[in-house]
Write a protein that holds these residues in place. Structure first.
Motif, PDB file in Angstrom:
ATOM      1  N   GLY A 489       0.953  -1.013  -0.095  1.00 60.50           N
ATOM      2  CA  GLY A 489       0.024   0.244   0.044  1.00 60.50           C
ATOM      3  C   GLY A 489       1.002   1.268   0.007  1.00 60.50           C
ATOM      4  O   GLY A 489       0.564   2.099  -0.478  1.00 60.50           O
ATOM      5  N   TRP A 491       3.863   1.576  -1.077  1.00 53.22           N
ATOM      6  CA  TRP A 491       4.691   1.507  -2.176  1.00 53.22           C
ATOM      7  C   TRP A 491       3.865   1.836  -3.336  1.00 53.22           C
ATOM      8  O   TRP A 491       4.271   2.179  -4.580  1.00 53.22           O
ATOM      9  CB  TRP A 491       5.417   0.259  -2.574  1.00 53.22           C
ATOM     10  CG  TRP A 491       6.485   0.146  -1.716  1.00 53.22           C
ATOM     11  CD1 TRP A 491       7.221   0.895  -0.508  1.00 53.22           C
ATOM     12  CD2 TRP A 491       7.500  -0.914  -1.971  1.00 53.22           C
ATOM     13  NE1 TRP A 491       8.026   0.240  -0.021  1.00 53.22           N
ATOM     14  CE2 TRP A 491       8.523  -0.908  -0.623  1.00 53.22           C
ATOM     15  CE3 TRP A 491       7.715  -1.928  -2.401  1.00 53.22           C
ATOM     16  CZ2 TRP A 491       9.553  -1.695  -0.459  1.00 53.22           C
ATOM     17  CZ3 TRP A 491       8.788  -2.944  -2.635  1.00 53.22           C
ATOM     18  CH2 TRP A 491       9.584  -2.707  -1.529  1.00 53.22           C
ATOM     19  N   GLN A 492       2.381   1.937  -3.132  1.00 53.31           N
ATOM     20  CA  GLN A 492       1.378   2.216  -4.340  1.00 53.31           C
ATOM     21  C   GLN A 492       1.667   0.999  -5.205  1.00 53.31           C
ATOM     22  O   GLN A 492       1.510   1.395  -6.530  1.00 53.31           O
ATOM     23  CB  GLN A 492       1.601   3.486  -4.659  1.00 53.31           C
ATOM     24  CG  GLN A 492       1.291   4.756  -3.743  1.00 53.31           C
ATOM     25  CD  GLN A 492       1.362   5.920  -4.156  1.00 53.31           C
ATOM     26  OE1 GLN A 492       2.252   6.425  -5.050  1.00 53.31           O
ATOM     27  NE2 GLN A 492       0.553   7.099  -3.512  1.00 53.31           N
TER      28      GLN A 492
END
Ligand SMILES: [Zn+2]
Length: 502
Positions: A489, A491-492
Motif C-alpha cells: 500500500g 509503495w502504491q
C-alpha cells in the motif's frame, strides 16, 4: 604501518593496456601497503616478510559493489523467498538489531567476503536505526581489515510490527547530522574505510532530496549508490536531480532501457549487477553482460551497460558472499540467454562472443568494480603503484588442479571455491593465511561493545549464533502477510501486478 613483504614465485594475473589478463611469473614487493615492484628474482632483505607463492595464482583482490553487510544473522531464511517477502523478513528486520548485533553481523559479513577473496566492498548500509547503529557498522568494517566504501543510509525505520508502522520522519535532525559528523571523522580503519552515501527515499520529494544531496555533495562524497527496481526508473530520477554522474552507482537496474543505458554511459555512472538475488527474486536479467541486455547482440551491436557494470553480492543473507560466485552465476546465465536468442530462431551459435568470456567475468569482478567506485587508479589490478590488495589461490587444490595450469582465469571463475583461497592481503596486511582467517584487531569505535582488543573468528561465530537466536525469536512474532500488505500500500503497488502462485 604494514611491514614490507615479498611474494615470491607466484603466477600473477597482470592486466595489459587492453585489459587482457596475462598470467606472469613474477615476484611482488610490497611497501607501505602498495605494490612497489614487479619483477623476477627480487632479493629479500632482513626487514621483509617473504611469502612463498610457489604453485599459487595471484589475483587482484575482488571488488563487490553492492552488499548489505549487517544481515549475517538473517542468513538462510530467504532461500525460497521473493523480493516482497524478503523486504519483510529481511530488510525490515533491521528493527530487531541492537548496535551490538550490527557489529557482529557486519564483521561476520566482511570476514566471509575476505575469506572469499573480496578485498573491497561497497556497503549499502541500510541499518541506520540510530547514530550508534551506523557507527557500529563502520567500526565492524574497520575491524575486519577489508577496504570499504561504507555508504551511510538514511532510511524508513520500522517502529513496530503487527501492524507494520514506521517512524514518521525519516529525516529527523540526527540523521544528516550524524552523516556530517562521520564524513568529518573519516576515513576509518587506517584509511581503508571511506564514507559513501546510499539513498532510496525519493518519495520524500524534491525539497528533502535536494537538501540531503546538498549536504552529501558538500562533504565531497565520491560514491552515491541507489537501488534500481522495476517499480520506478531510477536513472531518470537521478538525472532529474542532477545526480547522474561519476558518483552514481545503481544496483540492479531493474527495468533499464537502452536509453537509460546510454545515459549511464555518457555520465560515467555505473551499475552493480547482483546475479543471485536478481535471478531468484524476479528483478530482471542481470545487466552485467551485454548479451543479457535486451539489445541485439546478434546484429553485432555492443549495446547494454557491460562497459559500466560491476558485480555485487547484495544479500549474503540470501546467497554466498563470494563475488567469484556471482561472476560465475552471472556469466552462465548470460550465456544461457545468448544461446536461447539463437535457439528460439531455430539456430545454433558456433562460438561465444568475447563479452561472454571468463576474462570478461573476471574483469567485472576486478577492474570494472574498481571503476565503479572511481578507484581504478588504486585497486582492481596488479601493477606497480597500486594498493597491495591481493588474493593467492592454490593451483594444486582438488578443484583448481589442471585448470589452474591451463588457464588461471578459467580456474578462478569456473572451478574455484573460497576453500582454494589460501592468502588474502589488503593494504599490504595479511587477513587470511594458509586458508584461515587471522584474528582481527577491534576498532576503537567498538571497544565498549566487544570488551577486548582482538577477536578470533570462532569467538565472532559464537556471538553471531547468540544474536541470531534473539533476532529469530522476534522475527517469528511478525505477521508477514499484514506487513506485506501494508508495505505494498505504501509503495502504491498497482492492483493486479502481484501474482499469487499458491
Ligand atoms: Zn540491495
Amino acid at each position: 604501518m604494514a611491514r614490507a613483504m615479498l611474494i615470491k614465485n607466484g603466477i600473477a594475473l597482470i592486466h595489459d593496456s587492453n585489459n587482457h589478463v596475462i598470467p606472469t611469473k613474477t615476484d611482488i614487493l610490497i611497501q607501505d601497503g602498495t605494490i612497489a615492484k614487479l619483477a623476477g628474482g627480487i632479493q629479500a632483505t632482513d626487514e621483509v616478510e617473504v611469502i612463498d607463492a610457489t604453485d599459487k595464482i595471484i589475483s587482484p583482490g575482488f571488488v563487490d559493489t553492492h552488499h548489505h553487510g549487517w544481515q549475517t544473522q538473517l542468513k538462510g531464511r530467504h532461500a525460497n523467498e521473493l523480493l516482497l517477502q524478503y523486504m519483510v523478513t529481511g530488510n525490515y528486520q533491521h528493527a530487531q538489531y541492537s548496535p551490538k548485533d550490527v557489529f557482529y553481523g557486519q564483521v561476520g559479513a566482511m570476514l566471509e567476503a575476505l575469506a572469499a577473496g573480496t578485498t573491497t566492498v561497497v556497503d549499502h548500509a541500510h541499518i541506520t536505526n540510530s547514530p550508534d547503529h551506523a557507527k557500529q557498522g563502520i567500526a565492524a568494517t574497520a575491524s575486519s581489515g577489508i577496504r570499504s566504501v561504507f555508504c551511510y543510509t538514511p532510511m524508513a525505520i520500522v517502529k513496530s510490527f503487527n501492524p507494520l508502522t514506521f517512524h514518521p520522519n525519516p529525516l529527523e535532525e540526527w540523521v544528516m547530522r550524524t552523516f556530517s559528523e562521520l564524513a568529518d571523522q573519516g576515513p576509518f580503519g587506517d584509511g581503508r574505510v571511506t564514507l559513501g552515501f546510499a539513498w532510496d527515499q525519493w518519495f520524500l520529494g524534491p525539497d528533502a532530496v535536494n537538501s540531503v544531496f546538498e549536504k552529501v555533495t558538500g562533504k565531497g562524497v565520491k560514491t552515491i549508490t541507489v537501488h534500481g527496481t522495476s517499480l520506478f526508473n531510477v536513472t531518470q530520477i537521478l538525472k532529474g536531480y542532477g545526480l547522474l554522474d561519476r558518483r552514481a552507482l545503481i544496483s540492479h537496474g531493474g527495468n533499464l532501457t537502452q536509453e537509460d543505458a546510454d545515459l549511464i554511459k555518457e555520465a560515467g555512472a555505473h551499475v552493480s549487477a547482483t546475479p543471485s538475488t536478481e535471478l531468484q527474486m524476479s528483478m530482471g536479467r542481470p545487466l552485467c553482460f551485454d548479451a543479457a541486455f535486451p539489445g541485439d547482440v546478434a546484429a553485432g551491436k555492443r549495446v547494454g551497460v557491460q562497459s559500466n557494470a560491476s558485480l555485487g553480492v547484495d544479500c549474503h543473507s540470501n546467497n554466498a558472499g563470494s563475488i567469484i560466485s556471482e561472476a560465475r552465476i552471472g556469466l552462465q546465465n548470460a550465456r544461457n540467454h545468448f544461446g536461447e536468442h539463437y535457439t528460439h530462431q531455430g539456430k545454433l551459435p558456433k562460438n561465444l562472443p568475447d563479452s561472454l568470456s571468463v576474462e570478461a567475468a573476471f574483469n567485472l569482478a576486478t577492474i570494472k568494480g574498481a571503476e565503479a567506485v572511481n578507484l581504478e587508479q588504486e585497486i582492481g589490478k596488479i601493477a606497480e603503484g597500486y594498493k597491495a590488495d591481493l588474493v593467492l589461490l592454490d593451483a594444486m587444490s582438488p578443484g583448481m588442479i589442471g585448470a589452474a595450469q591451463h588457464d588461471p582465469v578459467a580456474a578462478i571463475i569456473l572451478h574455484s571455491s573460497p576453500a582454494d583461497i589460501d592468502t588474502v592481503i589488503v593494504d599490504g596486511i595479511v587477513r587470511k593465511r594458509d586458508g584461515k582467517l587471522l584474528p582481527i584487531s577491534v576498532d576503537a569505535g567498538a571497544s565498549g561493545i566487544v570488551g577486548k582488543e582482538t577477536l578470533e573468528w570462532s569467538e565472532i561465530a559464537k556471538e553471531i549464533v547468540k544474536s541470531r537466536e534473539v533476532i529469530q525469536k522476534e522475527t517469528e512474532k511478525v505477521d508477514v502477510a499484514e506487513a506485506m500488505g501494508t508495505m505494498m500500500g505504501m509503495w502504491q503497488v498497482p492492483a493486479g501486478l502481484i501474482v499469487d502462485v499458491n
